[in-house]
Scaffold this motif. Structure first.
Motif, PDB file in Angstrom:
ATOM      1  N   GLY A   6       0.594  -1.028  -0.011  1.00  0.00           N
ATOM      2  CA  GLY A   6      -0.509   0.357  -0.311  1.00  0.00           C
ATOM      3  C   GLY A   6       1.422   1.576  -0.249  1.00  0.00           C
ATOM      4  N   VAL A   7       2.325   1.160   0.692  1.00  0.00           N
ATOM      5  CA  VAL A   7       2.990   2.484   0.717  1.00  0.00           C
ATOM      6  C   VAL A   7       3.402   3.066  -1.050  1.00  0.00           C
ATOM      7  CG1 VAL A   7       4.649   3.610   1.481  1.00  0.00           C
ATOM      8  CG2 VAL A   7       3.836   2.467   3.817  1.00  0.00           C
ATOM      9  N   ASN A  23      10.621   8.109   0.006  1.00  0.00           N
ATOM     10  CA  ASN A  23      11.535   6.906  -0.599  1.00  0.00           C
ATOM     11  C   ASN A  23      11.706   5.457   0.810  1.00  0.00           C
ATOM     12  OD1 ASN A  23      12.257   7.458  -3.325  1.00  0.00           O
ATOM     13  ND2 ASN A  23      13.603   8.381  -3.200  1.00  0.00           N
ATOM     14  N   LYS A  24      12.209   6.684   2.012  1.00  0.00           N
ATOM     15  CA  LYS A  24      12.616   5.505   2.496  1.00  0.00           C
ATOM     16  C   LYS A  24      11.390   5.073   3.685  1.00  0.00           C
ATOM     17  CE  LYS A  24      15.806   9.575   4.989  1.00  0.00           C
ATOM     18  NZ  LYS A  24      15.532  10.484   6.420  1.00  0.00           N
ATOM     19  N   LEU A  25       9.895   5.780   3.041  1.00  0.00           N
ATOM     20  CA  LEU A  25       8.943   4.316   3.884  1.00  0.00           C
ATOM     21  C   LEU A  25       8.362   3.338   2.512  1.00  0.00           C
ATOM     22  CD1 LEU A  25       6.717   7.549   4.911  1.00  0.00           C
ATOM     23  CD2 LEU A  25       7.038   5.665   6.332  1.00  0.00           C
ATOM     24  N   SER A  85      19.667   8.465  -2.808  1.00  0.00           N
ATOM     25  CA  SER A  85      19.179   7.996  -3.629  1.00  0.00           C
ATOM     26  C   SER A  85      19.146   9.662  -4.562  1.00  0.00           C
ATOM     27  CB  SER A  85      18.067   7.206  -3.992  1.00  0.00           C
ATOM     28  OG  SER A  85      19.401   6.392  -3.245  1.00  0.00           O
ATOM     29  N   PRO A  86      18.405   9.978  -5.730  1.00  0.00           N
ATOM     30  CA  PRO A  86      18.001  10.473  -5.807  1.00  0.00           C
ATOM     31  C   PRO A  86      16.155  10.544  -6.042  1.00  0.00           C
ATOM     32  CG  PRO A  86      18.857   9.638  -8.414  1.00  0.00           C
ATOM     33  CD  PRO A  86      19.424   8.830  -7.218  1.00  0.00           C
ATOM     34  N   VAL A 134       7.389   3.289  -9.380  1.00  0.00           N
ATOM     35  CA  VAL A 134       8.257   3.257  -7.778  1.00  0.00           C
ATOM     36  C   VAL A 134       8.261   2.115  -7.751  1.00  0.00           C
ATOM     37  CG1 VAL A 134       7.626   2.270  -5.576  1.00  0.00           C
ATOM     38  CG2 VAL A 134       6.562   4.876  -6.663  1.00  0.00           C
ATOM     39  N   ASN A 135       9.647   2.059  -7.388  1.00  0.00           N
ATOM     40  CA  ASN A 135      11.019  -0.183  -6.602  1.00  0.00           C
ATOM     41  C   ASN A 135       9.887  -0.253  -5.730  1.00  0.00           C
ATOM     42  OD1 ASN A 135      12.049  -0.094  -9.027  1.00  0.00           O
ATOM     43  ND2 ASN A 135      13.837   2.010  -8.134  1.00  0.00           N
ATOM     44  N   ALA A 136       8.682  -1.165  -6.129  1.00  0.00           N
ATOM     45  CA  ALA A 136       8.218  -1.436  -4.708  1.00  0.00           C
ATOM     46  C   ALA A 136       8.803  -3.037  -4.688  1.00  0.00           C
ATOM     47  CB  ALA A 136       6.433  -2.014  -5.263  1.00  0.00           C
TER      48      ALA A 136
END
Lengths: 407, 74
Positions: free
Chosen positions: A55-56, A83-85, A313-314, A331-333
């Motif tokens: 979900g994030v 990005n952290k989440l 990371s950018p 997003v890199n999920a």
């Protein structure tokens, strides 16, 4: 309870191996059309209710797409929080698969199951605590949010997660594990450690399954955010303009191709290290490379969350679009590249498309099909190997096998 | 696709950390080991055999409405 859809995999056996593989998916890939006609804000609020697995990542891809469509500028700090989440969610998902799925694949499910589920429950709690610390109750996945600047490096939830990774996965601190830079050292690690991850890799080694499922499907990279030159696998670069053109085709989200070719996306296609480069040279994109890529990604994420580098990371919300009212959020999920495309007209959603990693990976001619097509053995051996490969390529999706023996 | 279903807890077996959940007429056994303090009549999101987290009855209703609107429950 088939709302989430299912993937049927028919393995057609002839002689001592697989003769053909047929994949049929009933996943509801057009569910995002429910947002058409709704306001942007309402859609972003509803998005995590509908797509609550990862979900994030879903919320992040959604807000990025909408921000671009509306031409909103996003503070770098807000993107870093997002990005952290997302990274934290990826870590949780990988831990889930390793702690709860790998014991089943090792056939040792009953030994420590209560302990592993208890540990997983703690991991989910640490993830929730981390989000509270980082966002102070704000929602960074809605439009024009202000997030307080909080330094959470080495905070308690991250330290606790680091301890879990050290105890249950790596048998040494993740940063030390990342220093393993050769197959010889990796072998020494899994032969001298007793964690679930070490036992799993040892089993792959003992059965000589390192190159299981090796094939030549290329990995996906987003050209504008990642470097092709560093990868030792063959990669295909997604550029945003072509991506917009592809979304014109409604079936792109069901069976995606890039330049008429199937591609894959997961940890293997976005993580690199000297160890992985040696594994790629030795066994290509076979099973061992996939498993080590996931472990490497976990170690890299926890190190990044512990240290909060000065130059992270950018951000990934820079995918400019020249078509007014259109946006793409990438997003890199945990499972791979997740892409949302949105068209907005008078602040209402005109078009909403989601391309999930599973649709690349389970394309009828894609990486799962090609990997399974290589398998040899009797039906029992093939089922064991097929489960290992699917868990390594895209471990979220519900699937079932149909073994069809033909003489 | 990436969906978790809201379901109501109708029975709990504390010795195995398993629960029976109901979604409409359908009943299913799921593990509740990952969710703290689950009680009968609570709503949880379920995915591949596990309850992922508790949600309020209002959230469950909103989510089910959304599924219906998306044509997923027909």
């Amino acid at each position: 309870m088939g709302i989430e859809g299912f993937i049927d995999i028919q393995l057609i056996m002839k002689g001592s191996g697989i003769n053909d593989v047929e994949i049929r998916s009933s996943r509801p890939v057009y569910a995002s059309r429910v947002f058409i006609g709704k306001s942007v804000n309402k859609s972003l609020t509803m998005l995590p209710l509908l797509f609550s697995i990862c979900g994030v990542a879903q919320a992040c891809a959604g807000v990025r797409a909408c921000e671009q469509a509306l031409g909103l500028k996003v503070p770098v700090q807000l993107e870093q929080v997002r990005n952290k989440l997302v990274n934290m969610e990826t870590l949780r998902e990988h831990l889930w698969r390793i702690l709860l799925d790998w014991p089943i694949l090792l056939d040792e499910q009953s030994l420590n199951q209560p302990l592993q589920t208890q540990e997983m429950s703690q991991i989910i709690k640490h993830q929730n605590d981390y989000r509270k610390l980082l966002t102070a109750g704000s929602n960074p996945f809605l439009l024009e949010q202000e997030i307080p600047s909080v330094c959470v490096a080495n905070c308690q939830p991250i330290s606790k997660l680091n301890q879990i990774l050290e105890k249950s996965i790596f048998a040494l601190s993740p940063d030390k594990w990342l220093k393993i830079d050769s197959i010889e050292k990796l072998q020494h690690w899994f032969e001298s450690s007793e964690t679930i991850a070490a036992r799993f890799l040892k089993k792959i080694h003992q059965n000589q399954w390192q190159s299981l499922g090796r094939n030549h499907i290329k990995g996906l990279l987003l050209l504008e955010t990642e470097g092709l030159e560093t990868k030792s696998l063959e990669m295909e670069a997604l550029d945003i303009d072509t991506l917009y053109a592809q979304f014109e085709n409604e079936t792109f989200v069901k069976q995606p191709l890039w330049e008429d070719k199937c591609c894959e996306t997961n940890s293997l296609t976005r993580v690199d290290s000297p160890l992985l480069q040696e594994l790629h040279r030795q066994w290509g994109n076979g099973l061992m490379s996939r498993l080590v890529a996931r472990l490497t990604e976990m170690a890299q994420i926890i190190c990044e969350l512990l240290d909060e580098p000065e130059n992270p990371s950018p951000a990934m919300n820079q995918n400019r679009c020249n078509i007014q009212g259109n946006g793409i959020g990438v997003v890199n999920a945990a499972r791979g590249l997740l892409i949302h495309h949105v068209s907005v007209e008078q602040e209402r959603i005109k078009k909403y498309q989601i391309l999930a990693p599973t649709e690349w990976n389970f394309h009828p001619q894609g990486v799962v099909t090609q990997s399974l097509a290589c398998l040899q053995g009797d039906s029992e051996q093939i089922k064991i190997q097929a489960d290992l490969l699917i868990n390594a390529i895209d471990p979220c999706v519900g699937y079932k096998f149909l073994l069809d023996k033909r003489e | 696709m990436c969906l978790a279903l809201p379901a109501k807890i109708i029975a709990i077996d504390e010795t195995t950390d398993m629960a029976t959940v109901a979604l409409g007429e359908v009943k299913k056994e799921v593990s509740i080991a990952l969710v703290e303090d689950v009680k009968i009549n609570d709503f949880v999101l379920i995915h591949v055999g596990y309850a992922l987290n508790k949600i309020s009855p209002e959230e469950a209703e909103r989510t089910l409405q959304l599924f219906a609107e998306a044509g997923l429950t027909e």
